[in-house]
Design a protein around this motif. Structure first.
Motif, PDB file in Angstrom:
ATOM      1  N   GLY A  96      97.996  -3.000  59.047  1.00 56.39           N
ATOM      2  CA  GLY A  96      98.915  -1.917  59.383  1.00 56.39           C
ATOM      3  C   GLY A  96      98.242  -0.568  59.209  1.00 56.39           C
ATOM      4  O   GLY A  96      97.037  -0.484  58.968  1.00 56.39           O
ATOM      5  N   THR A  97      99.024   0.479  59.325  1.00 55.31           N
ATOM      6  CA  THR A  97      98.516   1.838  59.162  1.00 55.31           C
ATOM      7  C   THR A  97      99.328   2.534  58.079  1.00 55.31           C
ATOM      8  O   THR A  97     100.559   2.593  58.161  1.00 55.31           O
ATOM      9  CB  THR A  97      98.638   2.631  60.478  1.00 55.31           C
ATOM     10  OG1 THR A  97      97.979   1.906  61.513  1.00 55.31           O
ATOM     11  CG2 THR A  97      98.010   4.014  60.349  1.00 55.31           C
ATOM     12  N   ALA A  98      98.631   3.042  57.070  1.00 52.21           N
ATOM     13  CA  ALA A  98      99.281   3.742  55.974  1.00 52.21           C
ATOM     14  C   ALA A  98      99.475   5.213  56.321  1.00 52.21           C
ATOM     15  O   ALA A  98      98.731   5.783  57.117  1.00 52.21           O
ATOM     16  CB  ALA A  98      98.434   3.613  54.712  1.00 52.21           C
ATOM     17  N   ASP A  99     100.473   5.812  55.703  1.00 50.75           N
ATOM     18  CA  ASP A  99     100.713   7.257  55.777  1.00 50.75           C
ATOM     19  C   ASP A  99     100.663   7.804  57.199  1.00 50.75           C
ATOM     20  O   ASP A  99      99.930   8.743  57.494  1.00 50.75           O
ATOM     21  CB  ASP A  99      99.735   8.009  54.865  1.00 50.75           C
ATOM     22  CG  ASP A  99      99.989   7.716  53.398  1.00 50.75           C
ATOM     23  OD1 ASP A  99     101.174   7.585  53.011  1.00 50.75           O
ATOM     24  OD2 ASP A  99      99.019   7.613  52.628  1.00 50.75           O
ATOM     25  N   ILE A 100     101.467   7.232  58.081  1.00 49.54           N
ATOM     26  CA  ILE A 100     101.491   7.731  59.455  1.00 49.54           C
ATOM     27  C   ILE A 100     102.173   9.092  59.546  1.00 49.54           C
ATOM     28  O   ILE A 100     102.048   9.781  60.551  1.00 49.54           O
ATOM     29  CB  ILE A 100     102.146   6.724  60.425  1.00 49.54           C
ATOM     30  CG1 ILE A 100     103.600   6.465  60.041  1.00 49.54           C
ATOM     31  CG2 ILE A 100     101.354   5.435  60.471  1.00 49.54           C
ATOM     32  CD1 ILE A 100     104.371   5.745  61.112  1.00 49.54           C
ATOM     33  N   ASN A 101     102.909   9.449  58.515  1.00 48.32           N
ATOM     34  CA  ASN A 101     103.505  10.775  58.359  1.00 48.32           C
ATOM     35  C   ASN A 101     103.094  11.287  56.978  1.00 48.32           C
ATOM     36  O   ASN A 101     102.698  10.493  56.113  1.00 48.32           O
ATOM     37  CB  ASN A 101     105.039  10.704  58.454  1.00 48.32           C
ATOM     38  CG  ASN A 101     105.503  10.265  59.822  1.00 48.32           C
ATOM     39  OD1 ASN A 101     105.035  10.757  60.840  1.00 48.32           O
ATOM     40  ND2 ASN A 101     106.427   9.314  59.855  1.00 48.32           N
ATOM     41  N   PRO A 102     103.198  12.584  56.740  1.00 50.85           N
ATOM     42  CA  PRO A 102     102.850  13.097  55.410  1.00 50.85           C
ATOM     43  C   PRO A 102     103.717  12.470  54.316  1.00 50.85           C
ATOM     44  O   PRO A 102     104.897  12.181  54.527  1.00 50.85           O
ATOM     45  CB  PRO A 102     103.121  14.598  55.520  1.00 50.85           C
ATOM     46  CG  PRO A 102     103.065  14.903  56.980  1.00 50.85           C
ATOM     47  CD  PRO A 102     103.564  13.663  57.667  1.00 50.85           C
ATOM     48  N   VAL A 103     103.118  12.267  53.143  1.00 46.78           N
ATOM     49  CA  VAL A 103     103.856  11.779  51.979  1.00 46.78           C
ATOM     50  C   VAL A 103     104.939  12.802  51.656  1.00 46.78           C
ATOM     51  O   VAL A 103     104.711  14.013  51.721  1.00 46.78           O
ATOM     52  CB  VAL A 103     102.910  11.602  50.773  1.00 46.78           C
ATOM     53  CG1 VAL A 103     103.690  11.226  49.524  1.00 46.78           C
ATOM     54  CG2 VAL A 103     101.829  10.583  51.087  1.00 46.78           C
ATOM     55  N   GLN A 104     106.121  12.312  51.330  1.00 51.86           N
ATOM     56  CA  GLN A 104     107.218  13.210  50.970  1.00 51.86           C
ATOM     57  C   GLN A 104     107.569  13.002  49.503  1.00 51.86           C
ATOM     58  O   GLN A 104     107.931  11.898  49.098  1.00 51.86           O
ATOM     59  CB  GLN A 104     108.439  12.945  51.851  1.00 51.86           C
ATOM     60  CG  GLN A 104     109.552  13.946  51.627  1.00 51.86           C
ATOM     61  CD  GLN A 104     110.723  13.714  52.563  1.00 51.86           C
ATOM     62  OE1 GLN A 104     111.145  12.584  52.770  1.00 51.86           O
ATOM     63  NE2 GLN A 104     111.251  14.788  53.114  1.00 51.86           N
ATOM     64  N   ASP A 105     107.432  14.062  48.718  1.00 51.80           N
ATOM     65  CA  ASP A 105     107.760  14.012  47.296  1.00 51.80           C
ATOM     66  C   ASP A 105     108.714  15.150  46.993  1.00 51.80           C
ATOM     67  O   ASP A 105     108.308  16.310  46.903  1.00 51.80           O
ATOM     68  CB  ASP A 105     106.495  14.128  46.447  1.00 51.80           C
ATOM     69  CG  ASP A 105     106.760  13.878  44.971  1.00 51.80           C
ATOM     70  OD1 ASP A 105     107.949  13.862  44.565  1.00 51.80           O
ATOM     71  OD2 ASP A 105     105.783  13.710  44.230  1.00 51.80           O
ATOM     72  N   LEU A 106     109.983  14.820  46.860  1.00 50.41           N
ATOM     73  CA  LEU A 106     111.013  15.815  46.571  1.00 50.41           C
ATOM     74  C   LEU A 106     111.406  15.809  45.098  1.00 50.41           C
ATOM     75  O   LEU A 106     112.418  16.384  44.727  1.00 50.41           O
ATOM     76  CB  LEU A 106     112.243  15.560  47.447  1.00 50.41           C
ATOM     77  CG  LEU A 106     112.006  15.564  48.961  1.00 50.41           C
ATOM     78  CD1 LEU A 106     113.274  15.182  49.703  1.00 50.41           C
ATOM     79  CD2 LEU A 106     111.472  16.905  49.418  1.00 50.41           C
ATOM     80  N   GLY A 107     110.603  15.146  44.278  1.00 52.60           N
ATOM     81  CA  GLY A 107     110.936  15.029  42.861  1.00 52.60           C
ATOM     82  C   GLY A 107     111.859  13.855  42.615  1.00 52.60           C
ATOM     83  O   GLY A 107     111.451  12.855  42.049  1.00 52.60           O
TER      84      GLY A 107
END
Length: 135
Positions: A96-107
């Motif tokens: 597969g492909t990892a991180d196809i979009n930016p990582v989202q960290d909202l806390g």
């Protein structure tokens, strides 16, 4: 009655896709699998049906979108941030492909998007409910 969901996905290589989803921790249910499909169990109420293109076309005349297009993004909760990272790493290590979009960290919420070998998009996500209720 407890509702169940069966997510049907067209796949180009059934064996490769089954191995990919097993690497993510999904279990195969041979009772609902055959030469054209594999039933992958996520939980008691969530199942992913992997269907060869030929079997898929027995259900609909609609075309299969190319792997570069997204029709849906399937979000799946994980028990921790580490589990999100582990699912993303397993995807990358198994076709597969990892991180196809930016990582989202909202806390309070953390997610990473990955794609399976056919381009189906999944979001591994963790939500800290204690942090949510504190806001």
């Amino acid at each position: 009655m407890t509702r169940m969901i069966f997510i049907n996905l067209p796949v180009s290589d059934l064996a490769k896709s089954q191995a990919f989803y097993e690497a993510l921790g999904f279990a195969n249910n041979p009772q609902f699998s055959d030469e054209g499909s594999a039933c992958m169990v996520v939980s008691e109420t969530i199942h992913v049906m992997l269907l060869t293109h030929a079997k898929w076309q027995g259900f609909t005349d609609r075309p299969i979108p190319p792997a570069t297009m997204s029709e849906v993004l399937l979000a799946l909760s994980c028990d921790s941030r580490d589990a999100v990272d582990a699912m993303n790493a397993a995807a990358a290590a198994h076709g597969g492909t990892a991180d196809i979009n930016p990582v989202q960290d909202l806390g309070f919420m953390y997610n990473r998007n990955l794609a399976d070998p056919d381009g189906h998009v999944w979001e591994a996500m963790f939500m800290d409910m204690e942090a949510v209720s504190a806001e």
